[in-house]
Scaffold this active site. Structure first.
Site, short mmCIF file in Angstrom:
data_model
loop_
_atom_site.label_atom_id
_atom_site.label_comp_id
_atom_site.label_asym_id
_atom_site.label_seq_id
_atom_site.Cartn_x
_atom_site.Cartn_y
_atom_site.Cartn_z
N SER A 140 9.57 107.94 83.66
CA SER A 140 9.74 108.65 82.40
C SER A 140 9.23 110.08 82.55
CB SER A 140 9.02 107.88 81.28
OG SER A 140 9.32 108.40 80.02
N ARG A 210 3.57 105.92 66.87
CA ARG A 210 3.64 104.90 67.92
C ARG A 210 4.72 103.86 67.61
NH1 ARG A 210 3.50 103.78 73.11
NH2 ARG A 210 2.63 101.73 73.60
N ASP A 305 18.25 100.90 79.60
CA ASP A 305 17.44 102.04 79.13
C ASP A 305 18.34 103.00 78.38
OD1 ASP A 305 15.80 104.20 78.73
OD2 ASP A 305 15.21 104.45 80.83
N HIS A 338 13.73 101.08 78.18
CA HIS A 338 13.02 102.13 78.90
C HIS A 338 11.74 101.61 79.56
CE1 HIS A 338 11.96 106.16 80.02
NE2 HIS A 338 10.87 106.16 79.27
N ASP A 339 11.10 100.63 78.95
CA ASP A 339 9.86 100.08 79.50
C ASP A 339 10.06 99.32 80.80
OD1 ASP A 339 7.97 101.06 77.81
OD2 ASP A 339 7.67 99.22 76.67
#
Length: 361
Positions: A140, A210, A305, A338-339
């Site tokens: 990232s 968050r 992602d 994405h994680d």
């Protein structure tokens, strides 16, 4: 490590002295050519692996990848993790004392960029006696830093592992960051970034920021598989408290984040993400930006992602190929969104292991 030589930041501000928190794993060999720099993403830190003896829950954020016998093998490589300038985990940042005022920097701390981070990371490397990294790697925002290293410090990095990254943010990504920043700056306890002096935290804004971010890190399939429409209780409450498990999860993530991360740091790191665009100073031509690069590259993307899609990684590949650089590319089937770059995925980890096994030291 304390630095007393000033740094001129990309935005025009100057910091006369600063400190960087870092951790090192493994041993630097006699030739000093086995070092790997790990660059962290938005909410991570220099603590990339292992557990602190007095904090049994303090597992490093990339511990599944880095360590003895792991894909990034600390029995072979000297691995360095650095908390970025402007961070909130030990490096000089908004919560640090401004020597001019004797008070926390707060909202007066300047905006820092990826280029600024590369500059201070290079200074740290020199202090550690590392003239050239065997590899610089990250996922990232960390992957963006690895890319910038090959542009700004072409003689000091032999390999760059650019994982789940992009050559610049899309308008949609900038929009997500702006909504998160507005949540923080609109919090009544933000006080223009000077909340430290009032002994408060813009907790509500941080929680929302968050929660927004976390939604973008997961794929729809991953979220559905983990939570679906499962209720926390057996019945609907017909109010605005928690009904669904996904709501409970997001609130938990928001609360935990608000307890451990600084709001001013969050604002600055998201701005660094927004500003990252190495092609901007080359008329929008990424190929021109990479003209001086000498590194070999491994670029990795993940099919699910949607924040930094494989298409964005292919843009990087094209620019590297345009410059006849050595580049390997993998587009990995993974459901996590994405994680995925943080997950213990066998295909992904075997790829990292295989690439680093051919890196000479």
């Amino acid at each position: 490590m304390q630095f007393d030589e000033p740094i001129e930041l990309m935005g025009g501000a100057r910091i006369d002295s600063y400190s960087l928190a870092y951790e090192a794993y493994g041993e630097l060999n006699a030739a000093r050519d086995n070092a790997i720099l790990v660059c962290h993403a938005l909410n991570a830190s220099h603590h990339v692996a292992g557990v602190y003896a007095d904090q049994p829950e303090s597992l490093g954020w990339w511990d599944n990848l880095i360590g003895p016998g792991k894909p990034v093998d600390t029995e072979r490589f000297f691995v360095v993790g650095v908390n970025n300038l402007g961070g909130c985990h030990g490096s000089t940042g908004p919560s640090s004392i401004n020597p001019v005022t004797g008070k926390p920097w707060g909202g007066a701390f300047p905006v820092v960029t990826v280029e600024d981070w590369v500059q201070v990371q290079a200074r740290l490397a020199s202090r550690l006696g590392i003239d050239q990294f065997a590899a610089v790697m990250g996922g990232s925002l960390g992957g963006m830093q690895a890319l910038q290293w090959t542009i700004d410090q072409p003689d000091r990095v032999r390999n760059a592992l650019v994982i789940a990254a992009a050559p610049k943010l899309s308008a949609q990504n900038i929009a997500f960051n702006e909504v998160a920043r507005q949540a923080i700056t609109s919090d009544p306890e933000f006080y223009d970034g000077h909340y430290y002096e009032r002994n408060v935290v813009p907790r509500r804004g941080l929680r929302i920021a968050r929660m927004i971010g976390h939604i973008t890190y997961l794929s729809d399939d991953a979220m559905d598989a983990k939570f679906g429409r499962n209720l926390r209780e057996d019945v609907l409450n017909f109010n605005f408290d928690i009904d669904f498990q996904i709501e409970s999860y997001l609130r938990y993530q928001g609360d935990k984040f608000a307890d451990t991360f600084d709001a001013n740091t969050y604002l600055r790191i998201t701005k660094a993400l927004d500003y990252f665009d190495p092609a901007a100073s080359h008329g929008g031509a990424l190929s021109a930006a990479l003209k001086k690069s000498k590194a070999d590259y491994l670029v990795v993307s993940f099919t699910s992602d949607w924040r930094f899609s494989p298409q964005r990684s292919r843009e990087l590949i094209k620019s590297m190929v345009d410059n006849r650089l050595n580049v390997s590319y993998a587009e990995i089937e993974a459901p996590h969104g994405h994680d995925a770059f943080l997950m213990d995925d066998a295909v992904y980890h075997n790829l990292i292991r295989a690439y680093l096994e051919r890196v000479s030291t």
